[in-house]
Design an enzyme around this catalytic site. Structure first.
Site, PDB file in Angstrom:
ATOM      1  CG  HIS A  73     -58.703 -25.231  11.037  1.00  0.00           C
ATOM      2  ND1 HIS A  73     -59.965 -24.720  11.028  1.00  0.00           N
ATOM      3  CD2 HIS A  73     -58.710 -26.232  11.963  1.00  0.00           C
ATOM      4  CE1 HIS A  73     -60.700 -25.368  11.916  1.00  0.00           C
ATOM      5  NE2 HIS A  73     -59.967 -26.301  12.489  1.00  0.00           N
ATOM      6  CD  GLU A  74     -55.990 -29.265  12.632  1.00  0.00           C
ATOM      7  OE1 GLU A  74     -55.710 -29.457  13.826  1.00  0.00           O
ATOM      8  OE2 GLU A  74     -57.141 -29.363  12.182  1.00  0.00           O
ATOM      9  CG  HIS A  77     -57.248 -26.156  16.694  1.00  0.00           C
ATOM     10  ND1 HIS A  77     -58.363 -25.724  17.344  1.00  0.00           N
ATOM     11  CD2 HIS A  77     -57.679 -26.701  15.538  1.00  0.00           C
ATOM     12  CE1 HIS A  77     -59.427 -25.997  16.606  1.00  0.00           C
ATOM     13  NE2 HIS A  77     -59.039 -26.591  15.503  1.00  0.00           N
ATOM     14  CG  ASP A 173     -62.285 -27.601  15.615  1.00  0.00           C
ATOM     15  OD1 ASP A 173     -61.547 -28.499  16.040  1.00  0.00           O
ATOM     16  OD2 ASP A 173     -62.032 -26.923  14.608  1.00  0.00           O
TER      17      ASP A 173
HETATM   18 ZN    ZN Z   1     -60.179 -27.591  14.043  1.00  0.00          ZN
END
Ligand code: ZN
Length: 370
Positions: A73-74, A77, A173
């Site tokens: 997930h990171e 980004h 987020d």
């Molecule tokens: Zn996030």
């Protein structure tokens, strides 16, 4: 930070684990290993898997894979950020999520929007793929197979991760998405303030919801969101206030330096007279270190006339260039927990910038309404 350690590098980004992570792996494994919930025709959790050894092997593997998903997930980004030229210093996995340490995000609402969405999108895709695997596995091996349960649970957890992160509140987020949306319609500072206000409202709502349902996790998140919103607002306000101000403009340029041979007793007298709390130590034109009042206090009174600056000074130096933005100085001080930075120009000490200088600059600028 000493409390986290590096486990590897992906896309050139150091991936770190916070120590709490190891503890939480066990908690997650335990909670999924001891519960079992019928969920849309399949099972969520490994509580009914037999024998015990298989149950716990799957639970632990699940916990580890879940955190890999948090890492992905990171990375989602970070991938978008890197593509746009934003440098990612590291990714640290904490106990309920990851944090990507990056350079300041350019104030471009479209880019912020894309970056903010990339993480939940990654979680969403992993979630759907896992659910698909689970459905296939269920039709081939049956719904009670550990393998089926594994992907079914992982899929839903990733979808939960996606939804959780889309809560429109800093530091989620969703908070960034909200700010980007406002920022396309009003000045950045105002957009941040509005997003932070909504974040705090959410936090208060979650707090009461958590209180009435005795959900401690919810209370914790409420606290986290409330703090996050206020911190983001403060940091943005400071950055905007300091915008365009260079270190050169706010530093003290007539720097009193001291010799490494100077005793602590002499330094203390100097601090008394000049009201400075730290001095750069220089020998032959070269900056060797810095001595602060804290270094002085570590040495007992009776030893101060035999201890010299060179013995106690901090040698690990964070320095800054005069043409650097004042907000960068602020960030460096926060990250390295120091109160003053020597200002170096072409290897020469030209000044010193302290936290007080920054605070004064912020006060003066907001006074002028800039
Ligand atoms: Zn996030």
């Amino acid at each position: 930070m000493n409390s986290s350690f590096q486990i590897g590098k992906i896309m050139g980004i150091p991936i770190k684990l916070h120590w709490t992570f190891l503890f939480i792996i066990l908690v997650v494994a335990w909670s999924f290993g001891s519960s079992s919930l019928p969920w849309f025709g399949n099972t969520y959790g490994f509580g009914n898997v037999e024998p015990l050894s298989v149950r716990w092997i799957f639970s632990i593997a699940f916990a580890i894979l879940l955190f890999i998903c948090v890492g992905l997930h990171e990375l989602g980004h970070s991938f978008v950020a890197k593509k746009q030229g934003v440098e990612i210093k590291s990714i640290t996995l904490y106990f309920f999520g990851g944090v990507a340490a990056m350079d300041e995000i350019p104030r471009d609402s479209k880019l912020e929007l894309r970056m903010a969405f990339a993480g939940p999108l990654t979680s969403g895709i992993i979630g759907l793929v896992s659910l698909l695997i689970a459905v296939l596995s269920s039709s081939m091996f049956g719904p009670k197979q550990p393998f089926t349960i594994f992907f079914w649970t992982l899929g839903w957890m990733n979808l939960i991760l996606m939804i959780f992160n889309l809560i429109p509140a800093f530091p989620m987020d969703g908070g960034r998405v909200l700010r980007a949306w406002f920022a396309a319609r009003m000045p950045y500072a105002k957009a941040t303030r509005k997003a932070a206000e909504i974040g705090r409202m959410f936090a208060i709502l979650m707090f009461f919801l958590g209180l009435f349902t005795l959900n401690f996790f919810m209370l914790f998140i409420a606290f986290f969101v409330y703090m996050g919103a206020s911190e983001e607002e403060k940091a943005t306000t400071i950055n905007i206030t300091l915008e365009g101000i260079k270190v050169r403009q706010i530093m003290s340029s007539d720097v009193r330096t001291i010799d490494p041979a100077m005793t602590l007793k002499e330094i203390k007298d100097l601090m008394f007279h000049e009201k400075h709390r730290g001095y750069p130590v220089v020998e032959g034109g070269e900056l060797l270190g810095i001595v602060t009042i804290t270094d002085l206090q570590k040495v007992p009174e009776e030893k101060r006339d035999i201890t010299r600056a060179g013995d106690v000074m901090a040698r690990k130096l964070y320095v800054i260039a005069p043409e650097e933005e004042a907000s960068v100085a602020m960030k460096m001080m926060n990250e390295s927990a120091v109160r003053r930075l020597p200002v170096m120009d072409a290897g020469r000490l030209v000044g010193i910038v302290s936290r007080e200088d920054l605070v004064r600059a912020i006060e003066l600028c907001s006074e002028q309404g800039l």
